[in-house]
Design a protein around this motif. Structure first.
Motif, mmCIF file in Angstrom:
data_model
loop_
_atom_site.group_PDB
_atom_site.id
_atom_site.type_symbol
_atom_site.label_atom_id
_atom_site.label_comp_id
_atom_site.label_asym_id
_atom_site.label_seq_id
_atom_site.Cartn_x
_atom_site.Cartn_y
_atom_site.Cartn_z
ATOM 1 N N ALA A 178 10.461 22.542 -57.990
ATOM 2 C CA ALA A 178 10.288 21.491 -57.752
ATOM 3 C C ALA A 178 11.543 20.430 -57.652
ATOM 4 C CB ALA A 178 9.013 20.569 -58.001
ATOM 5 N N GLN A 179 12.087 20.464 -58.873
ATOM 6 C CA GLN A 179 13.263 19.587 -59.125
ATOM 7 C C GLN A 179 14.441 20.011 -58.297
ATOM 8 O OE1 GLN A 179 11.569 21.495 -61.072
ATOM 9 N NE2 GLN A 179 12.501 22.109 -63.082
ATOM 10 N N SER A 180 14.498 21.176 -57.846
ATOM 11 C CA SER A 180 15.406 21.688 -56.778
ATOM 12 C C SER A 180 15.433 21.300 -55.447
ATOM 13 C CB SER A 180 15.678 23.275 -57.114
ATOM 14 O OG SER A 180 15.949 23.672 -58.368
ATOM 15 N N GLU A 181 14.229 20.879 -55.130
ATOM 16 C CA GLU A 181 13.937 20.298 -53.936
ATOM 17 C C GLU A 181 14.554 18.921 -53.427
ATOM 18 O OE1 GLU A 181 12.454 22.847 -51.695
ATOM 19 O OE2 GLU A 181 12.977 23.673 -53.584
ATOM 20 N N ASP A 182 14.853 19.017 -52.082
ATOM 21 C CA ASP A 182 15.505 17.581 -51.891
ATOM 22 C C ASP A 182 14.520 16.569 -51.962
ATOM 23 O OD1 ASP A 182 18.221 18.800 -51.415
ATOM 24 O OD2 ASP A 182 17.910 19.158 -49.269
ATOM 25 N N SER A 183 13.362 16.747 -51.268
ATOM 26 C CA SER A 183 12.184 15.732 -51.485
ATOM 27 C C SER A 183 11.795 15.455 -52.829
ATOM 28 C CB SER A 183 11.121 16.628 -50.677
ATOM 29 O OG SER A 183 10.618 17.720 -51.286
ATOM 30 N N THR A 184 12.250 16.032 -53.928
ATOM 31 C CA THR A 184 11.915 15.404 -55.257
ATOM 32 C C THR A 184 13.074 14.399 -55.846
ATOM 33 O OG1 THR A 184 11.129 17.851 -55.736
ATOM 34 C CG2 THR A 184 11.463 16.134 -57.760
ATOM 35 N N ASP A 185 12.146 13.101 -56.013
ATOM 36 C CA ASP A 185 12.911 12.090 -56.690
ATOM 37 C C ASP A 185 13.151 12.355 -58.400
ATOM 38 O OD1 ASP A 185 13.731 9.640 -57.654
ATOM 39 O OD2 ASP A 185 11.808 8.495 -57.133
#
Length: 195
Positions: free
Chosen positions: A24-31
């Protein structure tokens, strides 16, 4: 994914890229300012892999992910490798407390040049109680995920700073790691000119 190319004087040059769609932390949508890796169990995305089989369903998400990564490596080119890195920062140390107390600008310009002040020592700072608690939280996460099939690290690298060694020890010592995969950190200093 990492690609290796020969560098000057027989050294190696590594090029890294992050493979999206797995954490998840590699996804652009993750803050990243809101991401909590403890609550998110390191952020592994629940998904299917090309290597999933009916027999592998009992291995859980982490076991299936491990098999997928091993398969990617078998199919990688000669100078390519897929690595899963668990990168951790040290827990809060006294130098972090001092920077907060004096402000970043004053810390950078003056206070960081000293060994300590006001009853604090930050030259090779040790962890505060908060920092020890942060490392123990990481220990608890590993303790929770090992029975769920998370593959333990194959290698542990730690800088020679006391706070990093203390963080690593509190995070990994005493875990029920599989036979042949002990917590045995390599203390390694990396500088700008290090190979």
């Amino acid at each position: 994914m990492a690609a290796v190319a020969p560098g000057p004087s027989g050294s190696f040059h590594y090029e890294f890229e992050t493979l999206k769609g797995y954490f998840a932390q590699s996804e652009d949508s993750t803050d990243d300012s809101q991401f909590d890796f403890i609550r998110e169990e390191f952020g592994l995305i629940g998904r299917k892999y090309d290597t999933d089989t009916d027999a592998g369903r009992d291995k859980g998400q982490w076991g299936r992910f491990e098999r997928f990564v091993r398969d990617l490596n078998e199919k990688s080119g000669e100078s390519e490798a897929v690595k899963v890195l668990f990168l951790g920062r040290h827990g809060q140390g006294w130098h972090n407390v001092a920077e907060s107390k004096y402000g970043t600008k004053n810390w950078d310009c003056y206070w960081s040049m000293l060994d300590g002040a006001d009853g604090m020592v930050w030259s090779d700072a040790v962890l505060t109680e908060v920092g020890q608690g942060q490392a123990k939280d990481v220990h608890g996460l590993w303790q929770q995920l090992l029975p769920k099939g998370i593959p333990p690290p194959e290698t542990y690298y730690v800088s020679p700073m006391t706070r990093t060694i203390e963080t690593a020890d509190l995070s990994f010592k005493g875990l029920a790691l599989p036979h042949g995969k002990p917590y045995r950190p390599y203390i390694k200093e990396v500088g700008l000119n290090s190979p």
